[in-house]
Write a protein that holds these residues in place. Structure first.
Motif, PDB file in Angstrom:
ATOM      1  N   ALA A  15       0.807  -1.219   0.000  1.00  0.00           N
ATOM      2  CA  ALA A  15       0.000   0.000   0.000  1.00  0.00           C
ATOM      3  C   ALA A  15       0.842   1.272   0.000  1.00  0.00           C
ATOM      4  CB  ALA A  15      -0.939  -0.008   1.199  1.00  0.00           C
ATOM      5  N   GLU A  16       1.879   1.328   0.829  1.00  0.00           N
ATOM      6  CA  GLU A  16       2.648   2.565   0.992  1.00  0.00           C
ATOM      7  C   GLU A  16       3.903   2.641   0.137  1.00  0.00           C
ATOM      8  OE1 GLU A  16       3.492   3.303   5.107  1.00  0.00           O
ATOM      9  OE2 GLU A  16       1.450   2.814   5.721  1.00  0.00           O
ATOM     10  N   LYS A  17       4.589   1.537  -0.040  1.00  0.00           N
ATOM     11  CA  LYS A  17       5.884   1.556  -0.734  1.00  0.00           C
ATOM     12  C   LYS A  17       5.774   1.253  -2.220  1.00  0.00           C
ATOM     13  CE  LYS A  17       7.963   2.310   3.131  1.00  0.00           C
ATOM     14  NZ  LYS A  17       8.573   3.601   3.394  1.00  0.00           N
ATOM     15  N   MET A  18       4.661   0.633  -2.636  1.00  0.00           N
ATOM     16  CA  MET A  18       4.518   0.247  -4.034  1.00  0.00           C
ATOM     17  C   MET A  18       3.136   0.629  -4.564  1.00  0.00           C
ATOM     18  SD  MET A  18       6.249  -3.524  -3.655  1.00  0.00           S
ATOM     19  CE  MET A  18       6.501  -3.778  -5.405  1.00  0.00           C
ATOM     20  N   PRO A  19       2.710   1.878  -4.378  1.00  0.00           N
ATOM     21  CA  PRO A  19       1.335   2.253  -4.736  1.00  0.00           C
ATOM     22  C   PRO A  19       1.031   2.156  -6.235  1.00  0.00           C
ATOM     23  CG  PRO A  19       2.620   4.207  -4.263  1.00  0.00           C
ATOM     24  CD  PRO A  19       3.470   3.023  -3.895  1.00  0.00           C
ATOM     25  N   ASP A  20       2.034   2.237  -7.080  1.00  0.00           N
ATOM     26  CA  ASP A  20       1.792   2.192  -8.527  1.00  0.00           C
ATOM     27  C   ASP A  20       1.963   0.798  -9.114  1.00  0.00           C
ATOM     28  OD1 ASP A  20       1.265   4.938  -8.596  1.00  0.00           O
ATOM     29  OD2 ASP A  20       3.402   5.399  -8.735  1.00  0.00           O
ATOM     30  N   SER A  21       2.304  -0.170  -8.277  1.00  0.00           N
ATOM     31  CA  SER A  21       2.462  -1.550  -8.747  1.00  0.00           C
ATOM     32  C   SER A  21       1.113  -2.236  -8.828  1.00  0.00           C
ATOM     33  CB  SER A  21       3.378  -2.332  -7.799  1.00  0.00           C
ATOM     34  OG  SER A  21       4.661  -1.764  -7.785  1.00  0.00           O
ATOM     35  N   ARG A  22       1.029  -3.232  -9.676  1.00  0.00           N
ATOM     36  CA  ARG A  22      -0.199  -4.009  -9.830  1.00  0.00           C
ATOM     37  C   ARG A  22       0.061  -5.414  -9.295  1.00  0.00           C
ATOM     38  NH1 ARG A  22      -2.017   0.201  -9.732  1.00  0.00           N
ATOM     39  NH2 ARG A  22      -2.555   1.494 -11.500  1.00  0.00           N
ATOM     40  N   PHE A  23      -0.901  -5.925  -8.528  1.00  0.00           N
ATOM     41  CA  PHE A  23      -0.733  -7.221  -7.885  1.00  0.00           C
ATOM     42  C   PHE A  23      -1.852  -8.169  -8.274  1.00  0.00           C
ATOM     43  CE2 PHE A  23       1.503  -4.215  -5.251  1.00  0.00           C
ATOM     44  CZ  PHE A  23       2.683  -4.890  -4.951  1.00  0.00           C
ATOM     45  N   LEU A  24      -1.482  -9.402  -8.531  1.00  0.00           N
ATOM     46  CA  LEU A  24      -2.429 -10.491  -8.714  1.00  0.00           C
ATOM     47  C   LEU A  24      -2.482 -11.187  -7.362  1.00  0.00           C
ATOM     48  CD1 LEU A  24      -4.214 -12.262 -10.462  1.00  0.00           C
ATOM     49  CD2 LEU A  24      -2.178 -13.499 -11.189  1.00  0.00           C
ATOM     50  N   ILE A  25      -3.516 -10.876  -6.589  1.00  0.00           N
ATOM     51  CA  ILE A  25      -3.603 -11.342  -5.202  1.00  0.00           C
ATOM     52  C   ILE A  25      -4.336 -12.672  -5.149  1.00  0.00           C
ATOM     53  CG2 ILE A  25      -4.461 -10.798  -2.898  1.00  0.00           C
ATOM     54  CD1 ILE A  25      -4.049  -7.843  -3.597  1.00  0.00           C
ATOM     55  N   GLN A  26      -3.701 -13.636  -4.486  1.00  0.00           N
ATOM     56  CA  GLN A  26      -4.257 -14.977  -4.355  1.00  0.00           C
ATOM     57  C   GLN A  26      -4.552 -15.288  -2.893  1.00  0.00           C
ATOM     58  OE1 GLN A  26      -4.897 -17.247  -7.022  1.00  0.00           O
ATOM     59  NE2 GLN A  26      -4.707 -15.218  -7.955  1.00  0.00           N
ATOM     60  N   SER A  27      -5.709 -15.863  -2.630  1.00  0.00           N
ATOM     61  CA  SER A  27      -6.045 -16.249  -1.256  1.00  0.00           C
ATOM     62  C   SER A  27      -5.857 -17.746  -1.036  1.00  0.00           C
ATOM     63  CB  SER A  27      -7.484 -15.853  -0.926  1.00  0.00           C
ATOM     64  OG  SER A  27      -8.367 -16.445  -1.833  1.00  0.00           O
ATOM     65  N   ASP A  28      -5.681 -18.488  -2.104  1.00  0.00           N
ATOM     66  CA  ASP A  28      -5.502 -19.934  -2.022  1.00  0.00           C
ATOM     67  C   ASP A  28      -4.035 -20.291  -2.237  1.00  0.00           C
ATOM     68  OD1 ASP A  28      -6.598 -22.762  -2.121  1.00  0.00           O
ATOM     69  OD2 ASP A  28      -5.655 -22.597  -4.104  1.00  0.00           O
ATOM     70  N   SER A  29      -3.453 -20.971  -1.277  1.00  0.00           N
ATOM     71  CA  SER A  29      -2.029 -21.304  -1.345  1.00  0.00           C
ATOM     72  C   SER A  29      -1.692 -22.166  -2.561  1.00  0.00           C
ATOM     73  CB  SER A  29      -1.608 -22.016  -0.057  1.00  0.00           C
ATOM     74  OG  SER A  29      -0.246 -22.321  -0.096  1.00  0.00           O
ATOM     75  N   PHE A  30      -2.551 -23.128  -2.884  1.00  0.00           N
ATOM     76  CA  PHE A  30      -2.302 -23.986  -4.036  1.00  0.00           C
ATOM     77  C   PHE A  30      -2.263 -23.170  -5.321  1.00  0.00           C
ATOM     78  CE2 PHE A  30      -3.775 -26.577  -7.591  1.00  0.00           C
ATOM     79  CZ  PHE A  30      -2.821 -27.591  -7.570  1.00  0.00           C
ATOM     80  N   SER A  31      -3.238 -22.272  -5.500  1.00  0.00           N
ATOM     81  CA  SER A  31      -3.277 -21.419  -6.695  1.00  0.00           C
ATOM     82  C   SER A  31      -2.050 -20.523  -6.759  1.00  0.00           C
ATOM     83  CB  SER A  31      -4.541 -20.558  -6.691  1.00  0.00           C
ATOM     84  OG  SER A  31      -5.680 -21.359  -6.742  1.00  0.00           O
ATOM     85  N   PHE A  32      -1.651 -19.994  -5.620  1.00  0.00           N
ATOM     86  CA  PHE A  32      -0.451 -19.150  -5.559  1.00  0.00           C
ATOM     87  C   PHE A  32       0.771 -19.932  -6.027  1.00  0.00           C
ATOM     88  CE2 PHE A  32       3.199 -17.449  -3.190  1.00  0.00           C
ATOM     89  CZ  PHE A  32       3.162 -16.134  -3.600  1.00  0.00           C
ATOM     90  N   GLN A  33       0.942 -21.142  -5.506  1.00  0.00           N
ATOM     91  CA  GLN A  33       2.089 -21.973  -5.887  1.00  0.00           C
ATOM     92  C   GLN A  33       2.056 -22.333  -7.371  1.00  0.00           C
ATOM     93  OE1 GLN A  33       4.790 -22.766  -4.061  1.00  0.00           O
ATOM     94  NE2 GLN A  33       3.961 -21.524  -2.407  1.00  0.00           N
ATOM     95  N   GLU A  34       0.873 -22.618  -7.892  1.00  0.00           N
ATOM     96  CA  GLU A  34       0.741 -22.945  -9.311  1.00  0.00           C
ATOM     97  C   GLU A  34       1.113 -21.748 -10.194  1.00  0.00           C
ATOM     98  OE1 GLU A  34      -0.169 -25.939 -11.048  1.00  0.00           O
ATOM     99  OE2 GLU A  34       0.561 -26.596  -9.088  1.00  0.00           O
ATOM    100  N   LEU A  35       0.672 -20.560  -9.791  1.00  0.00           N
ATOM    101  CA  LEU A  35       1.029 -19.349 -10.544  1.00  0.00           C
ATOM    102  C   LEU A  35       2.531 -19.109 -10.495  1.00  0.00           C
ATOM    103  CD1 LEU A  35      -1.880 -16.956  -9.619  1.00  0.00           C
ATOM    104  CD2 LEU A  35      -1.257 -17.710 -11.918  1.00  0.00           C
ATOM    105  N   LEU A  36       3.140 -19.322  -9.334  1.00  0.00           N
ATOM    106  CA  LEU A  36       4.592 -19.167  -9.227  1.00  0.00           C
ATOM    107  C   LEU A  36       5.309 -20.116 -10.177  1.00  0.00           C
ATOM    108  CD1 LEU A  36       5.456 -18.830  -5.432  1.00  0.00           C
ATOM    109  CD2 LEU A  36       5.721 -17.113  -7.210  1.00  0.00           C
ATOM    110  N   ARG A  37       4.818 -21.334 -10.233  1.00  0.00           N
ATOM    111  CA  ARG A  37       5.475 -22.354 -11.052  1.00  0.00           C
ATOM    112  C   ARG A  37       5.310 -22.103 -12.549  1.00  0.00           C
ATOM    113  NH1 ARG A  37       3.819 -27.158 -12.638  1.00  0.00           N
ATOM    114  NH2 ARG A  37       1.956 -27.186 -11.367  1.00  0.00           N
ATOM    115  N   SER A  38       4.165 -21.559 -12.950  1.00  0.00           N
ATOM    116  CA  SER A  38       3.872 -21.452 -14.379  1.00  0.00           C
ATOM    117  C   SER A  38       3.979 -20.038 -14.949  1.00  0.00           C
ATOM    118  CB  SER A  38       2.470 -22.002 -14.657  1.00  0.00           C
ATOM    119  OG  SER A  38       1.513 -21.243 -13.958  1.00  0.00           O
TER     120      SER A  38
END
Length: 92
Positions: A15-38
């Motif tokens: 919120a404060e240090k990266m206000p102009d960055s865009r984030f793909l926010i994941q609430s599911d750990s499995f989905s997060f890991q899959e996105l990291l991998r692919s």
């Protein structure tokens, strides 16, 4: 960047240090890991992730050097219960 949801007090970085960055926010750990991998999108990680999560092949880690990227934790107990925690304090 790929980011896990509910990151607690670390949310100020986004919120404060990266206000102009865009984030793909994941609430599911499995989905997060899959996105990291692919994906080639960058993501944050911690020292604890190295212990508890499988490392993602092909990714490099770049340490955060800003003072805000470091946190000090304190372990506190009542004086009368200190003997029960002596081994834990010694290990830390």
């Amino acid at each position: 960047m790929i980011l896990m949801d509910n990151i607690g007090f670390w949310n100020f970085v986004r919120a404060e240090k990266m206000p102009d960055s865009r984030f793909l926010i994941q609430s599911d750990s499995f989905s997060f890991q899959e996105l990291l991998r692919s994906s080639t999108l960058p993501a944050f990680t911690t020292d604890l992730a190295k212990i508890y999560l499988k490392q993602t092949p092909g990714r490099i880690e770049v340490p955060v050097s800003d003072p805000e990227g470091s946190v000090t934790y304190y372990l506190v107990c009542r004086r009368e219960t200190a003997p029960a925690f002596r081994a834990l304090f010694a290990a830390l």
